[in-house]
Design a protein around this motif. Structure first.
Motif, mmCIF file in Angstrom:
data_model
loop_
_atom_site.group_PDB
_atom_site.id
_atom_site.type_symbol
_atom_site.label_atom_id
_atom_site.label_comp_id
_atom_site.label_asym_id
_atom_site.label_seq_id
_atom_site.Cartn_x
_atom_site.Cartn_y
_atom_site.Cartn_z
ATOM 1 N N ALA A 1 1.662 -7.519 5.897
ATOM 2 C CA ALA A 1 2.496 -6.756 4.969
ATOM 3 C C ALA A 1 2.119 -5.285 4.963
ATOM 4 O O ALA A 1 2.983 -4.402 4.959
ATOM 5 N N GLN A 2 0.820 -4.989 4.967
ATOM 6 C CA GLN A 2 0.358 -3.601 4.954
ATOM 7 C C GLN A 2 0.805 -2.854 6.213
ATOM 8 O O GLN A 2 1.285 -1.716 6.148
ATOM 9 N N VAL B 1 8.933 1.684 7.255
ATOM 10 C CA VAL B 1 9.262 2.998 6.699
ATOM 11 C C VAL B 1 9.594 3.981 7.822
ATOM 12 O O VAL B 1 10.564 4.746 7.736
ATOM 13 N N PHE C 1 15.487 -6.218 1.522
ATOM 14 C CA PHE C 1 15.621 -5.464 2.762
ATOM 15 C C PHE C 1 17.086 -5.249 3.121
ATOM 16 O O PHE C 1 17.465 -4.182 3.613
ATOM 17 N N LYS D 1 4.730 -2.461 6.426
ATOM 18 C CA LYS D 1 5.287 -1.436 5.543
ATOM 19 C C LYS D 1 5.358 -0.087 6.240
ATOM 20 O O LYS D 1 6.389 0.598 6.195
ATOM 21 N N GLN D 2 4.285 0.297 6.921
ATOM 22 C CA GLN D 2 4.255 1.584 7.611
ATOM 23 C C GLN D 2 5.298 1.649 8.731
ATOM 24 O O GLN D 2 6.010 2.632 8.873
ATOM 25 N N ILE E 1 10.439 -5.291 11.436
ATOM 26 C CA ILE E 1 9.420 -6.136 10.799
ATOM 27 C C ILE E 1 8.723 -6.996 11.846
ATOM 28 O O ILE E 1 7.498 -7.134 11.852
#
Length: 387
Positions: free
Chosen positions: A124-125, A132, A25, A128-129, A43
């Protein structure tokens, strides 16, 4: 012993993975020009969202702690210490709180770790969105900041496409838009063409920064000369004024702070190379370079170059002037369709009435005007080769 060793090894493996994750990161943040803390906060925000969405904590006030080194995360439910619990989701009794830590008092904030055992995959899923999206927003913010600081400057880009007469210019990180009203009349733009344009405005939109540019703005001509003439960059020569009729003709007035430096000659360059580089960039637009003068009459005479001027009468209060030129110079002073006179008026900010000597002989001079006999100073006219 075997079970404990395996557990310890598994934990160490997870910690190593987490550390690698955080290093990745940091590298990503550096690559995108984003402060690492921005990503870490993203995060944490993503983990809070994931917990509330997937573990029935929508009504809970929670905090996520993310270790910046190891990547370990913990979810804490935040509760208020009260005498009597009304809402167990947001409150904890004083007795329960003091059973954990004796010095708790009513009104204190109590944190209880509620990290689910299987939280990692879901988190985590979701993270990620969110990450991003945050990266995209940060990149857009960086681009906006970079180009908003360059308003009134020149950018160089490549023509990417033409849609509905709008020309989209690829700048690398983003694109600029050259609308039809800001295009030089008769100029064509093909895919892959490299062009320079003047930044008019940078607007922040939901789709990212929108950069509006111009090929017709007088500022483009000024910035081009600033790039080509070292004496302007050094502050010795100054461009006092610019007047343009894009694609046809322009006039610039220049002044030198050093008596030993000719401002017109500096802008022309050896064998006209400097001015020719500018003319080539604006597609052979004719450029007149004249000397600025603090004396209004002389400045007006210079601005009418290449015409020769006999005298100038000026009314300083009303910014009105009466210029007399030789009979054979009248059409040159006025210019085709009045262009030369029009540009001189724009350049100086004065209203200019031009008369030939024979016309002036039949008229009386307005007593409100001061008459000055002048001889125009050095000037230069440049235009590109006809295509």
């Amino acid at each position: 012993m075997i079970k404990r060793s395996r557990g310890k090894a598994k934990k160490e493996q997870a910690l190593n993975y987490g550390a690698d994750f955080m290093d990745a990161f940091r590298e990503l943040a550096q690559e995108k020009g984003i402060a690492p803390e921005v990503l870490f906060e993203a995060i944490e925000a993503a983990l809070i969202t994931a917990y509330r969405r997937n573990f029935g904590g929508a009504a809970q006030n929670v905090r996520v702690s993310l270790d910046r080194t190891t990547g370990e995360y913990h979810v804490y439910a935040i509760k208020t210490v009260v005498e009597e619990v009304e809402n167990p989701i947001t409150d904890i009794s004083l007795s329960d709180a003091q059973a954990i830590k004796p010095d708790y008092e009513v009104g204190d904030v109590f944190e209880l770790e509620v990290t689910p055992a299987n939280f990692g995959r879901v988190a985590a899923q979701t993270a990620k969105q969110v990450v991003v999206q945050r990266i995209r927003e940060a990149e857009r913010g960086n681009i906006f900041d970079e180009y908003s600081e360059r308003e009134s400057d020149i950018i160089t880009g490549t023509v990417e496409r033409v849609e509905n007469r709008n020309v989209y210019i690829d700048l690398g990180k983003t694109e600029a838009v050259l609308t039809p009203t800001e295009q030089i009349e008769g100029e064509t733009y093909e895919y892959g063409d490299r062009i320079k344009a003047y930044i008019l405005e940078v607007r922040r939109t939901s789709k990212g920064p929108q950069i509006a540019v111009s090929r017709t703005h007088p500022g483009l001509l000024k910035r081009l000369f600033e790039r080509e003439v070292p004496e302007i960059q050094d502050g010795i020569v100054e461009i006092k004024s610019v007047a343009r009729e894009p694609g046809m003709r322009s006039k610039i007035a220049v002044y030198s702070r050093d008596e030993d430096v000719d401002p017109v000659g500096a802008c022309v360059g050896h064998k006209g190379l400097r001015v020719q580089a500018v003319v080539d960039e604006i597609r052979n637009e004719k450029v007149d370079i004249v000397k600025w003068n603090a004396d209004s009459a002389r400045y007006i005479a210079n601005a009418l170059s290449p015409a020769k001027v006999v005298s100038v009468a000026v009314n300083e209060a009303e910014k009105i002037s009466r210029v007399v030129v030789p009979d054979y110079q009248l059409s040159l002073a006025i210019g085709k369709e009045g262009q030369n006179a029009r540009l001189a008026a724009k350049l100086t900010g004065w209203k200019i009435d031009i008369k030939s000597e024979s016309q002036a002989a039949d008229e009386e001079i307005d007593e409100s005007m001061d008459l000055v006999e002048v001889t125009g100073e050095e000037s230069f006219s440049a235009e590109g080769d006809a295509e």
